[in-house]
Design a protein around this motif. Structure first.
Motif, PDB file in Angstrom:
ATOM      1  N   ALA A  13      29.085   6.497  36.148  1.00 32.90           N
ATOM      2  CA  ALA A  13      28.131   7.254  35.336  1.00 32.90           C
ATOM      3  C   ALA A  13      26.907   6.411  34.986  1.00 32.90           C
ATOM      4  O   ALA A  13      25.772   6.899  35.032  1.00 32.90           O
ATOM      5  CB  ALA A  13      28.808   7.761  34.070  1.00 32.90           C
ATOM      6  N   VAL A  14      27.115   5.158  34.654  1.00 36.83           N
ATOM      7  CA  VAL A  14      25.999   4.272  34.308  1.00 36.83           C
ATOM      8  C   VAL A  14      25.107   4.034  35.528  1.00 36.83           C
ATOM      9  O   VAL A  14      23.877   4.091  35.435  1.00 36.83           O
ATOM     10  CB  VAL A  14      26.516   2.932  33.736  1.00 36.83           C
ATOM     11  CG1 VAL A  14      25.406   1.910  33.633  1.00 36.83           C
ATOM     12  CG2 VAL A  14      27.169   3.158  32.393  1.00 36.83           C
ATOM     13  N   VAL A  15      25.717   3.806  36.677  1.00 32.99           N
ATOM     14  CA  VAL A  15      24.943   3.556  37.896  1.00 32.99           C
ATOM     15  C   VAL A  15      24.139   4.795  38.283  1.00 32.99           C
ATOM     16  O   VAL A  15      22.956   4.709  38.637  1.00 32.99           O
ATOM     17  CB  VAL A  15      25.867   3.101  39.047  1.00 32.99           C
ATOM     18  CG1 VAL A  15      25.133   3.079  40.377  1.00 32.99           C
ATOM     19  CG2 VAL A  15      26.453   1.730  38.742  1.00 32.99           C
ATOM     20  N   VAL A  16      24.764   5.965  38.210  1.00 35.34           N
ATOM     21  CA  VAL A  16      24.060   7.204  38.562  1.00 35.34           C
ATOM     22  C   VAL A  16      22.898   7.445  37.597  1.00 35.34           C
ATOM     23  O   VAL A  16      21.798   7.840  38.023  1.00 35.34           O
ATOM     24  CB  VAL A  16      25.035   8.400  38.569  1.00 35.34           C
ATOM     25  CG1 VAL A  16      24.303   9.714  38.650  1.00 35.34           C
ATOM     26  CG2 VAL A  16      26.004   8.265  39.729  1.00 35.34           C
ATOM     27  N   ALA A  17      23.105   7.208  36.321  1.00 32.63           N
ATOM     28  CA  ALA A  17      22.027   7.384  35.348  1.00 32.63           C
ATOM     29  C   ALA A  17      20.880   6.417  35.626  1.00 32.63           C
ATOM     30  O   ALA A  17      19.697   6.802  35.553  1.00 32.63           O
ATOM     31  CB  ALA A  17      22.562   7.185  33.933  1.00 32.63           C
ATOM     32  N   ALA A  18      21.196   5.182  35.952  1.00 31.26           N
ATOM     33  CA  ALA A  18      20.152   4.199  36.263  1.00 31.26           C
ATOM     34  C   ALA A  18      19.382   4.605  37.516  1.00 31.26           C
ATOM     35  O   ALA A  18      18.145   4.501  37.554  1.00 31.26           O
ATOM     36  CB  ALA A  18      20.775   2.818  36.440  1.00 31.26           C
ATOM     37  N   LEU A  19      20.087   5.078  38.528  1.00 37.66           N
ATOM     38  CA  LEU A  19      19.403   5.516  39.751  1.00 37.66           C
ATOM     39  C   LEU A  19      18.491   6.713  39.483  1.00 37.66           C
ATOM     40  O   LEU A  19      17.386   6.805  40.023  1.00 37.66           O
ATOM     41  CB  LEU A  19      20.425   5.871  40.831  1.00 37.66           C
ATOM     42  CG  LEU A  19      21.128   4.698  41.491  1.00 37.66           C
ATOM     43  CD1 LEU A  19      22.223   5.192  42.435  1.00 37.66           C
ATOM     44  CD2 LEU A  19      20.139   3.823  42.238  1.00 37.66           C
ATOM     45  N   ALA A  20      18.952   7.634  38.646  1.00 39.94           N
ATOM     46  CA  ALA A  20      18.120   8.791  38.303  1.00 39.94           C
ATOM     47  C   ALA A  20      16.850   8.354  37.576  1.00 39.94           C
ATOM     48  O   ALA A  20      15.756   8.877  37.843  1.00 39.94           O
ATOM     49  CB  ALA A  20      18.912   9.772  37.453  1.00 39.94           C
ATOM     50  N   SER A  31      11.042   9.535  49.993  1.00 39.96           N
ATOM     51  CA  SER A  31      12.063  10.573  49.770  1.00 39.96           C
ATOM     52  C   SER A  31      13.311  10.326  50.610  1.00 39.96           C
ATOM     53  O   SER A  31      14.419  10.664  50.202  1.00 39.96           O
ATOM     54  CB  SER A  31      11.495  11.957  50.046  1.00 39.96           C
ATOM     55  OG  SER A  31      11.051  12.054  51.379  1.00 39.96           O
ATOM     56  N   ALA A  32      13.160   9.721  51.796  1.00 39.99           N
ATOM     57  CA  ALA A  32      14.327   9.417  52.632  1.00 39.99           C
ATOM     58  C   ALA A  32      15.251   8.424  51.930  1.00 39.99           C
ATOM     59  O   ALA A  32      16.478   8.547  52.008  1.00 39.99           O
ATOM     60  CB  ALA A  32      13.884   8.867  53.976  1.00 39.99           C
ATOM     61  N   LEU A  33      14.673   7.459  51.236  1.00 39.29           N
ATOM     62  CA  LEU A  33      15.477   6.493  50.493  1.00 39.29           C
ATOM     63  C   LEU A  33      16.229   7.181  49.357  1.00 39.29           C
ATOM     64  O   LEU A  33      17.420   6.944  49.151  1.00 39.29           O
ATOM     65  CB  LEU A  33      14.588   5.382  49.938  1.00 39.29           C
ATOM     66  CG  LEU A  33      15.276   4.359  49.028  1.00 39.29           C
ATOM     67  CD1 LEU A  33      16.289   3.550  49.815  1.00 39.29           C
ATOM     68  CD2 LEU A  33      14.262   3.465  48.366  1.00 39.29           C
ATOM     69  N   VAL A  34      15.548   8.045  48.634  1.00 40.80           N
ATOM     70  CA  VAL A  34      16.176   8.760  47.520  1.00 40.80           C
ATOM     71  C   VAL A  34      17.301   9.647  48.037  1.00 40.80           C
ATOM     72  O   VAL A  34      18.394   9.683  47.459  1.00 40.80           O
ATOM     73  CB  VAL A  34      15.129   9.574  46.733  1.00 40.80           C
ATOM     74  CG1 VAL A  34      15.791  10.439  45.686  1.00 40.80           C
ATOM     75  CG2 VAL A  34      14.114   8.644  46.095  1.00 40.80           C
ATOM     76  N   LEU A  35      17.069  10.366  49.136  1.00 41.34           N
ATOM     77  CA  LEU A  35      18.108  11.230  49.698  1.00 41.34           C
ATOM     78  C   LEU A  35      19.303  10.422  50.207  1.00 41.34           C
ATOM     79  O   LEU A  35      20.446  10.841  50.070  1.00 41.34           O
ATOM     80  CB  LEU A  35      17.526  12.098  50.811  1.00 41.34           C
ATOM     81  CG  LEU A  35      16.538  13.163  50.346  1.00 41.34           C
ATOM     82  CD1 LEU A  35      15.934  13.880  51.544  1.00 41.34           C
ATOM     83  CD2 LEU A  35      17.206  14.146  49.406  1.00 41.34           C
ATOM     84  N   GLY A  36      19.036   9.268  50.767  1.00 39.96           N
ATOM     85  CA  GLY A  36      20.132   8.388  51.193  1.00 39.96           C
ATOM     86  C   GLY A  36      20.963   7.912  50.016  1.00 39.96           C
ATOM     87  O   GLY A  36      22.194   7.866  50.090  1.00 39.96           O
ATOM     88  N   LEU A  37      20.288   7.563  48.932  1.00 39.81           N
ATOM     89  CA  LEU A  37      21.006   7.155  47.724  1.00 39.81           C
ATOM     90  C   LEU A  37      21.820   8.303  47.140  1.00 39.81           C
ATOM     91  O   LEU A  37      22.941   8.108  46.667  1.00 39.81           O
ATOM     92  CB  LEU A  37      20.032   6.620  46.679  1.00 39.81           C
ATOM     93  CG  LEU A  37      19.503   5.220  46.924  1.00 39.81           C
ATOM     94  CD1 LEU A  37      18.404   4.882  45.916  1.00 39.81           C
ATOM     95  CD2 LEU A  37      20.613   4.203  46.848  1.00 39.81           C
ATOM     96  N   VAL A  38      21.278   9.510  47.185  1.00 35.84           N
ATOM     97  CA  VAL A  38      22.016  10.684  46.696  1.00 35.84           C
ATOM     98  C   VAL A  38      23.288  10.878  47.514  1.00 35.84           C
ATOM     99  O   VAL A  38      24.365  11.127  46.955  1.00 35.84           O
ATOM    100  CB  VAL A  38      21.124  11.946  46.738  1.00 35.84           C
ATOM    101  CG1 VAL A  38      21.936  13.211  46.543  1.00 35.84           C
ATOM    102  CG2 VAL A  38      20.041  11.851  45.682  1.00 35.84           C
TER     103      VAL A  38
END
Length: 77
Positions: A13-20, A31-38
């Protein structure tokens, strides 16, 4: 390492919040990097869920079901 095994959902949860937050405040990210991270986050979420399910199953071993749990599980089948 013990903390990760004990609290995988909290760490996730902490990692996902930080990435967001990073994705929101750094609009220059491709956007390709963001989609890859998602995609990676979704895969990691599945692994975290399986780890939590395994912990729950281990904790339930040998614990007798009370009548409410028995009724709820019978209705789901």
């Amino acid at each position: 390492m013990t903390f990760i095994k004990t609290h995988p959902a909290r760490l996730y949860a902490v990692v996902v919040a930080a990435l967001a937050l990073v994705a929101h405040y750094v609009p220059e990210l491709p956007s390709a990097l963001v989609l890859g991270l998602v995609a990676a986050v979704l895969g990691t979420g599945e692994a975290v869920q399986r780890a939590e399910d395994a912990k729950t199953a281990t904790a339930r071993e040998g614990v007798p079901l009370d009548e409410h749990q028995d009724h709820a599980e019978g209705a789901a089948e």
